[in-house]
Design an enzyme around this catalytic site. Sequence first.
Site, mmCIF file in Angstrom:
data_model
loop_
_atom_site.group_PDB
_atom_site.id
_atom_site.type_symbol
_atom_site.label_atom_id
_atom_site.label_comp_id
_atom_site.label_asym_id
_atom_site.label_seq_id
_atom_site.Cartn_x
_atom_site.Cartn_y
_atom_site.Cartn_z
ATOM 1 N N HIS A 220 0.867 -1.168 0.000
ATOM 2 C CA HIS A 220 0.000 0.000 0.000
ATOM 3 C C HIS A 220 0.908 1.223 0.000
ATOM 4 C CE1 HIS A 220 -3.784 -2.069 0.577
ATOM 5 N NE2 HIS A 220 -3.283 -2.746 1.601
ATOM 6 N N CYS A 270 -0.723 2.520 -4.677
ATOM 7 C CA CYS A 270 -1.563 3.656 -5.063
ATOM 8 C C CYS A 270 -0.851 4.978 -4.799
ATOM 9 C CB CYS A 270 -2.888 3.650 -4.308
ATOM 10 S SG CYS A 270 -4.080 2.463 -4.923
#
EC number: 3.4.22.36
Length: 383
Positions: A220, A270
């Site tokens: 992440h 992301c």
Amino acid sequence: MAKSIKDHLQDALSNIGADNLRRFQSRLGDRKQEPRVRKSTIEKLKDEIDLVDLLVNTFTSDAVSVTVDILRGIKCNAVAEELLENTGQGGVSQPEPPVPEPIPKDPAQLKELKVTPCSQQFKNKILREKGQETYEIKDKSVRKRLALLINNVDFDDKAMKRSGSEKDEENMEKLLKELDYQVVKRPNLSAKEMDEAIRDFAQREEHKYSDSAFVVIMSHGKRDAIMGVHYHRTNNPSDSFPVDNVYRRLNSENCPALRDKPKVILIQACRGGEHGRVWASDGEPDEPIEIEDDDFVHKEKDFISLMSCTPDTKSYRHVQNGTFYVQTLVDVFIKCAHEDHIEELFRKVLRRFEHPNMIGNFKQMACKDRATLPKLFYLFPGL
């Protein structure tokens, strides 16, 4: 004695390998333009000599241009260009570039495929024509290439588990090994451990005997940082690793063994937003496919980076098959690394993300970042 057109055609078809030869024959049988060749005729061919005779007898003076078009269609571009050059037909116009392919419908296909090997003939041609513009590639018998692979799957916050990323790790490890890199795997790291892993990797003795290095990080992330496995938005927001530290650890001062050698950084994460999604394929409306997003990150000479998405956007991951970024990147490298340098490979990855059917209504664009390669980096797989 000068070679005939038949000789040049036979040389070209002998140089593409058995798999590509079968693809060539299939494309020839599927060709819609006149004159057409019956598939039953192609099935009776015994070898390249019979195929060349068929091409010359059917297409006469157009045999070379037809062969070149089919070679380009099966991505044997280097052989096609060499055939044009050898036959003095280099002025033949190139066809419109094909529509970029979406990722394979069955990502398990990647497990079956191997990187197309580079021919010695192509390598010699590149070194002869562009030698001063390319990075030196050490002989396979003496080099010691290393790649660092960090994959954060399991987080303290169970809701952050990156389901499907095991498939990314499997595919990426396979690709790197196919490219002759020894893979150093470090799973499930905190921010501090990621920094230590990259620092230790930068100090490895093998880099002295290498010609390049890969660093792959999957986790992440946020716009400028990668999240460690202890990250929690409220309880532990500080467990994040600045992307700049990747470049700092591997720069010329801190990693002199890789000075003037290409360093490829691949980051899957992301760069904004943190919520999962559900996406249903147009072809399978009754079987929704779960898509999640990963959050992401970013800086010297001889670096090139490909991020999974542009700033402030999400990077999508199939909860079983892995990320679209890794699936696409691996597929492009498998098919094209034998004839394209690294920046062209990255461009082809970007083109794939333009495809309207890439991931349905979701939009994602991979992003080339901090490219400071003054030369062309060819991987020459297999050599």
